[in-house]
Write a protein that holds these residues in place. Structure first.
Motif, PDB file in Angstrom:
ATOM      1  N   PHE A   1      -7.274  25.358   6.686  1.00  0.00           N
ATOM      2  CA  PHE A   1      -6.794  24.002   6.422  1.00  0.00           C
ATOM      3  C   PHE A   1      -5.397  24.042   5.801  1.00  0.00           C
ATOM      4  CE2 PHE A   1      -6.377  20.043   4.120  1.00  0.00           C
ATOM      5  CZ  PHE A   1      -7.088  19.105   4.862  1.00  0.00           C
ATOM      6  N   GLY A   2      -5.241  24.901   4.811  1.00  0.00           N
ATOM      7  CA  GLY A   2      -3.955  24.992   4.142  1.00  0.00           C
ATOM      8  C   GLY A   2      -2.891  25.711   4.943  1.00  0.00           C
ATOM      9  N   ALA A   3      -3.301  26.727   5.711  1.00  0.00           N
ATOM     10  CA  ALA A   3      -2.339  27.487   6.516  1.00  0.00           C
ATOM     11  C   ALA A   3      -1.660  26.590   7.543  1.00  0.00           C
ATOM     12  CB  ALA A   3      -3.035  28.653   7.211  1.00  0.00           C
TER      13      ALA A   3
ATOM     14  N   ASN B   1       3.613  20.363   6.951  1.00  0.00           N
ATOM     15  CA  ASN B   1       4.542  19.852   5.947  1.00  0.00           C
ATOM     16  C   ASN B   1       5.987  20.022   6.417  1.00  0.00           C
ATOM     17  OD1 ASN B   1       4.858  18.975   2.962  1.00  0.00           O
ATOM     18  ND2 ASN B   1       6.207  20.754   3.125  1.00  0.00           N
ATOM     19  N   TRP B   2       6.290  21.166   7.017  1.00  0.00           N
ATOM     20  CA  TRP B   2       7.632  21.445   7.527  1.00  0.00           C
ATOM     21  C   TRP B   2       7.992  20.488   8.662  1.00  0.00           C
ATOM     22  CZ3 TRP B   2       8.998  23.896  12.360  1.00  0.00           C
ATOM     23  CH2 TRP B   2      10.362  24.216  12.462  1.00  0.00           C
ATOM     24  N   VAL B   3       7.052  20.299   9.586  1.00  0.00           N
ATOM     25  CA  VAL B   3       7.284  19.397  10.722  1.00  0.00           C
ATOM     26  C   VAL B   3       7.459  17.959  10.236  1.00  0.00           C
ATOM     27  CG1 VAL B   3       6.244  18.389  12.796  1.00  0.00           C
ATOM     28  CG2 VAL B   3       6.105  20.855  12.398  1.00  0.00           C
ATOM     29  N   THR B   4       6.663  17.558   9.258  1.00  0.00           N
ATOM     30  CA  THR B   4       6.779  16.198   8.716  1.00  0.00           C
ATOM     31  C   THR B   4       8.146  15.977   8.082  1.00  0.00           C
ATOM     32  OG1 THR B   4       4.394  16.134   8.276  1.00  0.00           O
ATOM     33  CG2 THR B   4       5.759  14.496   7.157  1.00  0.00           C
ATOM     34  N   GLY B   5       8.653  16.975   7.366  1.00  0.00           N
ATOM     35  CA  GLY B   5       9.980  16.863   6.755  1.00  0.00           C
ATOM     36  C   GLY B   5      11.065  16.651   7.795  1.00  0.00           C
ATOM     37  N   ILE B   6      10.983  17.378   8.894  1.00  0.00           N
ATOM     38  CA  ILE B   6      11.960  17.222   9.979  1.00  0.00           C
ATOM     39  C   ILE B   6      11.830  15.841  10.619  1.00  0.00           C
ATOM     40  CG2 ILE B   6      12.623  18.046  12.271  1.00  0.00           C
ATOM     41  CD1 ILE B   6      11.791  20.850  11.386  1.00  0.00           C
TER      42      ILE B   6
ATOM     43  N   GLY C   1      -5.786  19.979   8.690  1.00  0.00           N
ATOM     44  CA  GLY C   1      -4.862  20.486   7.681  1.00  0.00           C
ATOM     45  C   GLY C   1      -3.411  20.256   8.069  1.00  0.00           C
ATOM     46  N   PHE C   2      -3.094  20.448   9.350  1.00  0.00           N
ATOM     47  CA  PHE C   2      -1.734  20.248   9.852  1.00  0.00           C
ATOM     48  C   PHE C   2      -1.268  18.812   9.623  1.00  0.00           C
ATOM     49  CE2 PHE C   2       1.338  19.122  13.130  1.00  0.00           C
ATOM     50  CZ  PHE C   2       2.229  20.188  13.082  1.00  0.00           C
ATOM     51  N   ILE C   3      -2.154  17.854   9.863  1.00  0.00           N
ATOM     52  CA  ILE C   3      -1.792  16.443   9.701  1.00  0.00           C
ATOM     53  C   ILE C   3      -1.796  16.036   8.233  1.00  0.00           C
ATOM     54  CG2 ILE C   3      -2.449  14.073  10.296  1.00  0.00           C
ATOM     55  CD1 ILE C   3      -3.885  15.277  12.770  1.00  0.00           C
ATOM     56  N   HIS C   4      -2.858  16.410   7.526  1.00  0.00           N
ATOM     57  CA  HIS C   4      -3.134  15.972   6.151  1.00  0.00           C
ATOM     58  C   HIS C   4      -1.972  16.159   5.184  1.00  0.00           C
ATOM     59  CE1 HIS C   4      -5.392  16.092   2.230  1.00  0.00           C
ATOM     60  NE2 HIS C   4      -4.562  17.085   1.992  1.00  0.00           N
ATOM     61  N   THR C   5      -1.306  17.286   5.259  1.00  0.00           N
ATOM     62  CA  THR C   5      -0.362  17.675   4.216  1.00  0.00           C
ATOM     63  C   THR C   5       0.878  16.801   4.124  1.00  0.00           C
ATOM     64  OG1 THR C   5       0.763  19.620   3.265  1.00  0.00           O
ATOM     65  CG2 THR C   5       0.976  19.296   5.621  1.00  0.00           C
TER      66      THR C   5
ATOM     67  N   LEU D   1      -0.592   8.258  10.304  1.00  0.00           N
ATOM     68  CA  LEU D   1      -1.807   7.510   9.992  1.00  0.00           C
ATOM     69  C   LEU D   1      -2.761   7.454  11.182  1.00  0.00           C
ATOM     70  CD1 LEU D   1      -0.153   4.656   7.925  1.00  0.00           C
ATOM     71  CD2 LEU D   1      -1.758   6.359   7.044  1.00  0.00           C
ATOM     72  N   LEU D   2      -2.223   7.202  12.365  1.00  0.00           N
ATOM     73  CA  LEU D   2      -3.066   7.151  13.560  1.00  0.00           C
ATOM     74  C   LEU D   2      -3.693   8.513  13.855  1.00  0.00           C
ATOM     75  CD1 LEU D   2      -0.919   4.883  15.921  1.00  0.00           C
ATOM     76  CD2 LEU D   2      -3.169   4.340  14.952  1.00  0.00           C
ATOM     77  N   SER D   3      -2.915   9.570  13.670  1.00  0.00           N
ATOM     78  CA  SER D   3      -3.427  10.920  13.915  1.00  0.00           C
ATOM     79  C   SER D   3      -4.546  11.262  12.938  1.00  0.00           C
ATOM     80  CB  SER D   3      -2.299  11.947  13.790  1.00  0.00           C
ATOM     81  OG  SER D   3      -1.281  11.705  14.730  1.00  0.00           O
ATOM     82  N   LEU D   4      -4.379  10.842  11.696  1.00  0.00           N
ATOM     83  CA  LEU D   4      -5.389  11.140  10.679  1.00  0.00           C
ATOM     84  C   LEU D   4      -6.682  10.368  10.940  1.00  0.00           C
ATOM     85  CD1 LEU D   4      -5.341  13.092   8.352  1.00  0.00           C
ATOM     86  CD2 LEU D   4      -4.642  11.243   6.832  1.00  0.00           C
ATOM     87  N   VAL D   5      -6.560   9.137  11.408  1.00  0.00           N
ATOM     88  CA  VAL D   5      -7.749   8.375  11.801  1.00  0.00           C
ATOM     89  C   VAL D   5      -8.484   9.108  12.924  1.00  0.00           C
ATOM     90  CG1 VAL D   5      -8.560   6.273  12.951  1.00  0.00           C
ATOM     91  CG2 VAL D   5      -6.912   6.099  11.073  1.00  0.00           C
TER      92      VAL D   5
END
Length: 403
Positions: free
Chosen positions: A244-246, A252-257, A299-303, A271-275
């Motif tokens: 999950f964390g890995a 987190n990096w992709v979200t920053g970009i 984990g990829f989406i959550h962070t 939000l849609l992806s997390l749903v």
């Protein structure tokens, strides 16, 4: 990125290991002290609620103190908290030990995220902040699974000692490698409080709180969910938390970009992806192999949640970024507390499998709030909306007159 940004990320790693490390060992603590899992959940929600209630005040009261020494003090407080938690003779003492460092927690986040954003060009600020918040992701990769594994290998008390050592290492690195950060621009409390008049900032903060509540309503009890629904043992749960964390580090990096390109589009997609991933977890939670893949994607989406909340909140208040950041931390942790509380209620009434639905409801409410606009929008957000060709551009009357 400057070295100091990565050192502050290490400090974030130590703090988050303490705050969220409890998630993996909560079942063991509940069993040891003979309390229900929803009562044990207050070890997380009580911590978060304290931050929510005191965060802005802590930041304002410490705004004139050298930022380096303030962050060092925060980390030392977390070291003491972990030691006291490990030797707690009963649940009440453990609860007190958990709450003590929560008063200073938002100070570290406000200082570290703002300091990181100021060390790079404005357009790269989300990336710099994502490095600091990457400490959160790494904590879920190493911190949370390690505390869970140590609890299985030795006992839950040993997990707190490990968290204390992590915070001590972060303190030593901060002390040795980060230069002094004296406060050169001393703002009065009154001048900072001006941002409280901004309606859109409040909308963003409330949306962040509800979004984080949706995230943590299920995530706070992920170890319980994997154990009861996916029938995983302690070692397997540790591996799942590691996975999950890995994937969260990459997320987190992709979200920053993505945030550097378009904040609103990134927020809605998140939000849609997390749903969607919550629906998959509910449907396939009882199947080991599908759930393994779901946890990785989850984990990829959550962070990205905290990074999104941080970016949306501070973009509306550039004149008092630390106060805005502390408000985001307070509302975010109010979301953690609210989500954990609601999740606990659902588990108590309907069972852990149905906790997924409260997360989905909250995330959909947060999504709806992204379409709410109050007053003038920030220049960055206006530009983004103009770039969204598939949506109508809402331009303030003053801007129309100028055109």
């Amino acid at each position: 990125m400057k070295k100091s940004i990565y050192i502050m990320a290490l400090g974030a790693f130590g703090i988050i290991t303490t705050e969220f490390g409890i998630i993996g060992i909560m079942p063991a603590i509940a069993k040891h002290f003979n309390v229900s899992i929803d009562t044990a959940g207050w070890l997380l929600s009580g911590f978060a609620l304290t931050i929510a209630l005191t965060g802005p005040f802590s930041v304002l009261l410490t705004s004139k103190i050298n930022r380096k020494w303030m962050m060092c003090l925060v980390l030392l407080t977390f070291v003491a908290s972990n030691i006291l938690s490990a030797v707690s003779p009963n649940f009440t003492v453990l609860m007190i030990a958990r709450i003590l460092p929560a008063f200073l927690h938002p100070v570290f986040w406000a200082v570290a995220t703002v300091a990181a954003s100021k060390q790079v060009e404005p357009k790269d600020a989300p990336k710099a902040v994502s490095v600091v918040l990457g400490g959160l992701s790494v904590a879920t990769v190493l911190g949370v699974p390690i505390t869970t594994y140590i609890s299985e290998l030795i006992n839950w008390q040993a997990s707190f000692y490990v968290s204390g050592v992590i915070n001590l290492i972060a303190f030593a690195a901060l002390l040795a490698f980060v230069p002094s950060m004296p406060v050169t621009e001393k703002q009065s409390v009154k001048s900072q409080l001006v941002i409280l008049k901004k309606g859109q900032m409040w909308v963003n903060l409330v949306a962040t709180m509800i979004m984080i509540a949706g995230i943590f309503a299920t995530y706070s009890f992920l170890a319980e969910y994997l154990g009861k629904i996916s029938s995983m043992d302690g070692t397997q749960i540790s591996i799942m938390l590691l996975l999950f964390g890995a994937t969260g580090i990459a997320g987190n990096w992709v979200t920053g970009i993505a945030l550097s390109k378009n904040v609103m589009l990134t927020t809605r997609f998140f939000l849609l992806s997390l749903v969607g991933i919550h629906l998959l977890a509910y449907t396939f939670g009882g199947l080991f192999i599908p759930m393994t893949a779901i946890v990785g994607i989850w984990g990829f989406i959550h962070t990205g949640g905290f990074l999104i909340g941080q970016t949306r909140s501070t973009s509306e208040a550039p004149e008092a970024p630390e106060l805005a950041a502390s408000l985001m931390v307070s509302f975010g942790n109010a979301g953690v507390s609210l989500g954990t509380f609601l999740g606990g209620l659902v588990i108590k009434s309907f069972g852990v499998h149905h906790v997924i639905w409260i997360s989905i409801l909250l995330l959909l409410v947060a999504l709806a709030l992204t379409y709410v606009y109050v007053g003038r929008r920030s220049a960055v957000t206006e530009k983004e909306r103009e770039q969204e060709a598939d949506e109508p551009v809402l331009v303030p009357e003053e801007a129309v007159l100028e055109l």
